[in-house]
Enzyme design. Structure first.
Site, PDB file in Angstrom:
ATOM      1  N   LYS A   1     -40.840 -16.133 -48.080  1.00 45.81           N
ATOM      2  CA  LYS A   1     -40.763 -16.005 -46.616  1.00 45.81           C
ATOM      3  C   LYS A   1     -41.427 -17.241 -46.027  1.00 45.81           C
ATOM      4  O   LYS A   1     -42.657 -17.336 -45.974  1.00 45.81           O
ATOM      5  CB  LYS A   1     -41.495 -14.734 -46.179  1.00 45.81           C
ATOM      6  CG  LYS A   1     -40.988 -14.107 -44.901  1.00 45.81           C
ATOM      7  CD  LYS A   1     -41.127 -14.965 -43.663  1.00 45.81           C
ATOM      8  CE  LYS A   1     -42.525 -14.948 -43.074  1.00 45.81           C
ATOM      9  NZ  LYS A   1     -42.662 -15.897 -41.939  1.00 45.81           N
TER      10      LYS A   1
ATOM     11  N   GLU B   1     -54.670 -17.363 -50.109  1.00 42.18           N
ATOM     12  CA  GLU B   1     -55.162 -18.738 -49.930  1.00 42.18           C
ATOM     13  C   GLU B   1     -55.295 -18.938 -48.433  1.00 42.18           C
ATOM     14  O   GLU B   1     -54.302 -19.144 -47.745  1.00 42.18           O
ATOM     15  CB  GLU B   1     -54.162 -19.735 -50.533  1.00 42.18           C
ATOM     16  CG  GLU B   1     -54.052 -19.664 -52.043  1.00 42.18           C
ATOM     17  CD  GLU B   1     -55.282 -20.198 -52.763  1.00 42.18           C
ATOM     18  OE1 GLU B   1     -56.127 -20.840 -52.105  1.00 42.18           O
ATOM     19  OE2 GLU B   1     -55.401 -19.960 -53.970  1.00 42.18           O
TER      20      GLU B   1
ATOM     21  N   CYS C   1     -55.617 -27.161 -44.881  1.00 41.38           N
ATOM     22  CA  CYS C   1     -56.650 -26.138 -45.110  1.00 41.38           C
ATOM     23  C   CYS C   1     -57.915 -26.759 -45.690  1.00 41.38           C
ATOM     24  O   CYS C   1     -59.014 -26.296 -45.429  1.00 41.38           O
ATOM     25  CB  CYS C   1     -56.121 -25.058 -46.037  1.00 41.38           C
ATOM     26  SG  CYS C   1     -55.535 -25.713 -47.605  1.00 41.38           S
TER      27      CYS C   1
ATOM     28  N   GLU D   1     -61.998 -22.563 -37.565  1.00 39.32           N
ATOM     29  CA  GLU D   1     -61.032 -23.541 -38.066  1.00 39.32           C
ATOM     30  C   GLU D   1     -60.151 -24.020 -36.907  1.00 39.32           C
ATOM     31  O   GLU D   1     -59.449 -23.227 -36.287  1.00 39.32           O
ATOM     32  CB  GLU D   1     -60.151 -22.895 -39.142  1.00 39.32           C
ATOM     33  CG  GLU D   1     -59.197 -23.867 -39.792  1.00 39.32           C
ATOM     34  CD  GLU D   1     -58.249 -23.198 -40.785  1.00 39.32           C
ATOM     35  OE1 GLU D   1     -57.755 -22.096 -40.485  1.00 39.32           O
ATOM     36  OE2 GLU D   1     -58.010 -23.787 -41.847  1.00 39.32           O
TER      37      GLU D   1
HETATM   38  P1  NAD Z   1     -50.369 -17.720 -40.363  1.00 40.11           P
HETATM   39  O1  NAD Z   1     -51.344 -16.799 -40.982  1.00 40.11           O
HETATM   40  O2  NAD Z   1     -50.147 -17.642 -38.910  1.00 40.11           O
HETATM   41  O3  NAD Z   1     -48.925 -17.536 -41.029  1.00 40.11           O
HETATM   42  C1  NAD Z   1     -48.718 -17.695 -42.420  1.00 40.11           C
HETATM   43  C2  NAD Z   1     -47.421 -16.988 -42.799  1.00 40.11           C
HETATM   44  O4  NAD Z   1     -47.590 -15.588 -42.640  1.00 40.11           O
HETATM   45  C3  NAD Z   1     -46.211 -17.371 -41.964  1.00 40.11           C
HETATM   46  O5  NAD Z   1     -45.073 -17.440 -42.801  1.00 40.11           O
HETATM   47  C4  NAD Z   1     -46.112 -16.204 -40.997  1.00 40.11           C
HETATM   48  O6  NAD Z   1     -44.811 -16.017 -40.460  1.00 40.11           O
HETATM   49  C5  NAD Z   1     -46.495 -15.056 -41.906  1.00 40.11           C
HETATM   50  N1  NAD Z   1     -46.943 -13.828 -41.222  1.00 40.11           N
HETATM   51  C6  NAD Z   1     -47.370 -13.688 -39.942  1.00 40.11           C
HETATM   52  N2  NAD Z   1     -47.721 -12.397 -39.708  1.00 40.11           N
HETATM   53  C7  NAD Z   1     -47.524 -11.727 -40.866  1.00 40.11           C
HETATM   54  C8  NAD Z   1     -47.747 -10.380 -41.274  1.00 40.11           C
HETATM   55  N3  NAD Z   1     -48.234  -9.454 -40.447  1.00 40.11           N
HETATM   56  N4  NAD Z   1     -47.480 -10.048 -42.556  1.00 40.11           N
HETATM   57  C9  NAD Z   1     -47.017 -10.965 -43.428  1.00 40.11           C
HETATM   58  N5  NAD Z   1     -46.785 -12.255 -43.099  1.00 40.11           N
HETATM   59  C10 NAD Z   1     -47.041 -12.638 -41.837  1.00 40.11           C
HETATM   60  O7  NAD Z   1     -50.818 -19.168 -40.835  1.00 40.11           O
HETATM   61  P2  NAD Z   1     -50.205 -20.558 -40.384  1.00 40.11           P
HETATM   62  O8  NAD Z   1     -50.647 -20.806 -38.972  1.00 40.11           O
HETATM   63  O9  NAD Z   1     -48.762 -20.620 -40.730  1.00 40.11           O
HETATM   64  O10 NAD Z   1     -50.940 -21.572 -41.377  1.00 40.11           O
HETATM   65  C11 NAD Z   1     -52.166 -22.130 -41.102  1.00 40.11           C
HETATM   66  C12 NAD Z   1     -53.259 -21.426 -41.886  1.00 40.11           C
HETATM   67  O11 NAD Z   1     -52.969 -21.472 -43.275  1.00 40.11           O
HETATM   68  C13 NAD Z   1     -54.603 -22.103 -41.724  1.00 40.11           C
HETATM   69  O12 NAD Z   1     -55.601 -21.129 -41.579  1.00 40.11           O
HETATM   70  C14 NAD Z   1     -54.764 -22.845 -43.045  1.00 40.11           C
HETATM   71  O13 NAD Z   1     -56.087 -23.134 -43.382  1.00 40.11           O
HETATM   72  C15 NAD Z   1     -54.124 -21.908 -44.000  1.00 40.11           C
HETATM   73  N6  NAD Z   1     -53.736 -22.595 -45.245  1.00 40.11           N
HETATM   74  C16 NAD Z   1     -54.423 -22.338 -46.398  1.00 40.11           C
HETATM   75  C17 NAD Z   1     -54.092 -23.013 -47.568  1.00 40.11           C
HETATM   76  C18 NAD Z   1     -54.824 -22.754 -48.859  1.00 40.11           C
HETATM   77  O14 NAD Z   1     -54.328 -23.143 -49.902  1.00 40.11           O
HETATM   78  N7  NAD Z   1     -55.983 -22.113 -48.843  1.00 40.11           N
HETATM   79  C19 NAD Z   1     -53.057 -23.955 -47.556  1.00 40.11           C
HETATM   80  C20 NAD Z   1     -52.383 -24.188 -46.356  1.00 40.11           C
HETATM   81  C21 NAD Z   1     -52.730 -23.499 -45.203  1.00 40.11           C
END
Ligand code: NAD
Length: 486
Positions: free
Chosen positions: A176, A250, A284, A380
């Site tokens: 997804k 993650e 991240c 963040e």
């Molecule tokens: P987000 O949490 O808003 O979304 C991540 C994904 O989850 C998207 O595909 C989104 O559509 C989906 N999603 C949203 N609501 C959901 C639900 N209720 N159930 C299941 N899936 C759902 O994050 P983002 O804004 O896309 O990404 C940024 C974040 O990701 C930052 O906090 C960043 O630090 C983190 N990140 C972490 C790593 C790591 O390896 N630790 C790597 C990259 C990004």
């Protein structure tokens, strides 16, 4: 306006299918604010179809000879390398990142498939010495269906990071992607199929949070890998609790660099520049906070501010130093944090606003005199915004570094090896970099302490998220009569 990247239907069972709802979302080029593609929105019934297809594929894929599974996965790496120019351009347009960074993401995606391919025939169990009356050994078996939920900052790269070990371990996957960056997911999944991954062993269901929620609560999903924010990660964990599905999370970071007075200031500024301004800070593992000794503080701030001011901004496809932020909504969030930083009393040294141009750009920004308790030191921001926190001899910089809810990565800069190793022991983070930043590779485990996550991606350790252990005990005709727990 017409979408230049056309229409994208769901990928289920090896075929492009229209979504049940007939709904499409339009992705937008973050540098021009013009429509890029119309992308299908999967609802619960589409997710159902994808999971059912994956379940069927999983039972055959797990039985493919491991050497052959490895060969197929290795071919995915080859396909990515052949298509790298197109993939990089697509990712740069969809996500906004500079072309050379998108290229590096895709080359790294190829490397994930290559790295894990070699593990396919080495997923060994062990024998357990329980005495002469019994033979005992373990098997490492795939879970079945792996759900992969992807964020928008490294879309193709993070897909590869999870899909490669999941496939190698014998699972089928349902991916997804994030709603603003779904294009590379479809392209990469197609390359997997071209390389010989069976139809339905990889499926893509695009959409926003509701699609993700339908996937994470689905009873047919056997393990979930989620990369994204802490808040969504918590919701994923709650959904997974209903069916007791294991999760690898993650999540975000608020990563500190501790800079001791003996560090080489120019060297530190070089690493911090890369650490906070790569991908416009939407990383991240970005270096969000620099905890720097007062003796070298002024010199460091001068050097990092000069670097920030020299960076070029532009559309990712022009390969500038810094591209736009990924969405209008995210730009607003970054602006709010900067306003909060000023309101709470931090000193804005440089940047802090959007340049006067179309697209969701934000200037590389440096805040000084940040107090450890301020919002910009705790939350963040996920943008090109650095917080500099000075410390004095009487302070413990490691304690300041650890004083956040996150624990993804941390860095220490010093030429004193003892000090570096003591800091590495005390820093509460899954990865510690010494005298560098972004020190993790495909071969090294990556993941968070504290609220930054559960489990590890990368390295051989990532395979643990995709394999469960079965213990087999065989009686050799001993005395018998064992009791439970004996
Ligand atoms: P987000 O949490 O808003 O979304 C991540 C994904 O989850 C998207 O595909 C989104 O559509 C989906 N999603 C949203 N609501 C959901 C639900 N209720 N159930 C299941 N899936 C759902 O994050 P983002 O804004 O896309 O990404 C940024 C974040 O990701 C930052 O906090 C960043 O630090 C983190 N990140 C972490 C790593 C790591 O390896 N630790 C790597 C990259 C990004």
């Amino acid at each position: 306006m017409t979408a230049t990247e056309g229409r994208h239907d769901l990928l289920i069972g090896g075929e492009r299918v229209t979504p049940s709802s007939g709904e499409y979302l339009t992705t937008v080029d973050p540098a021009t604010e013009e429509p890029l593609a119309d992308v299908a929105v999967a609802d619960a019934s589409d997710v159902d179809r994808a999971v059912a297809a994956a379940r069927e594929a999983a039972s055959a894929w797990r039985d493919v000879d491991p050497a052959e599974r490895g060969r197929v996965v290795h071919r995915v790496a080859d396909r990515i390398r052949e298509a790298i120019d197109d993939l990089a351009a697509l990712e740069s347009r969809d996500q906004g990142k500079p072309l050379s960074q998108a290229r590096s993401d895709m080359s790294s995606a190829a490397r994930y498939f290559e790295y894990y391919a070699g593990a396919a025939d080495k997923l060994e169990g062990k024998s357990v010495p329980v005495g002469t009356d019994q033979v005992d050994f373990t098997l490492r078996e795939p879970y079945g269906v792996s759900a992969q939920i992807i964020p928008w900052n490294f879309p193709g790269n993070i897909l590869a990071r999870g899909v490669a070990p999941a496939l190698v371990a014998g699972n089928a996957v349902v991916v997804k992607p994030a709603p603003t960056t779904p294009l590379s997911a479809y392209r990469l999944a197609e390359l997997c199929l071209e390389a010989g991954v069976p139809d339905a062993a990889i499926n893509v269901v695009s959409g926003a949070g509701e699609t993700g929620a339908a996937l994470t609560r689905h009873e047919g999903v056997d393990t979930i890998t989620f990369t994204g924010s802490v808040a969504t990660g918590q919701r994923v964990m709650e959904a997974a609790a209903t069916s007791v599905t294991p999760v690898t999370l993650e999540l975000g970071g608020k990563n500190p660099a501790v800079v001791y007075p003996d560090a080489d200031v120019t060297d530190v500024a070089d690493w911090v520049e890369t650490g906070i301004f790569t991908n416009a800070g939407q990383v991240c593992s970005a270096v969000d906070r620099v905890v720097v000794h007062e003796r070298i503080h002024d010199r460091f701030v001068d050097e990092i501010a000069a670097r920030a001011e020299a960076l070029t901004l532009g559309p990712g496809t022009d390969d500038p130093d810094v591209g736009p932020l990924n969405s209008a909504e995210h730009l607003e969030r970054v602006r709010d944090y900067v306003a909060t930083g000023e309101r709470e009393g931090a000193t804005l040294v440089t940047g802090g606003r959007s340049p006067d141009r179309e697209g969701w750009f934000f200037e590389p920004t440096v805040f000084d005199d940040v107090d450890r308790g301020m919002t910009i030191a705790q939350e963040e921001i996920f943008g090109p915004v650095l917080a500099v926190i000075p410390y004095a001899d009487a302070d413990d910089p490691i304690e300041i570094a650890n004083d956040v809810a996150y624990g993804l990565v941390a860095g220490v800069f010093t030429n004193d090896v003892r000090r570096a190793l003591r800091a590495a022991q005390r820093l509460e983070a899954g990865n510690v970099y010494v005298n560098k930043w972004f020190g993790d590779t495909h071969q090294t485990p990556f993941g968070g302490y504290k609220q930054s996550g559960i489990g590890r991606e990368k390295g051989l350790e990532a395979l643990d998220s995709y394999l469960q252990t079965k213990n087999v005990a065989i009686d050799l005709g001993g005395a018998g009569g064992d009791l439970p727990g004996a």
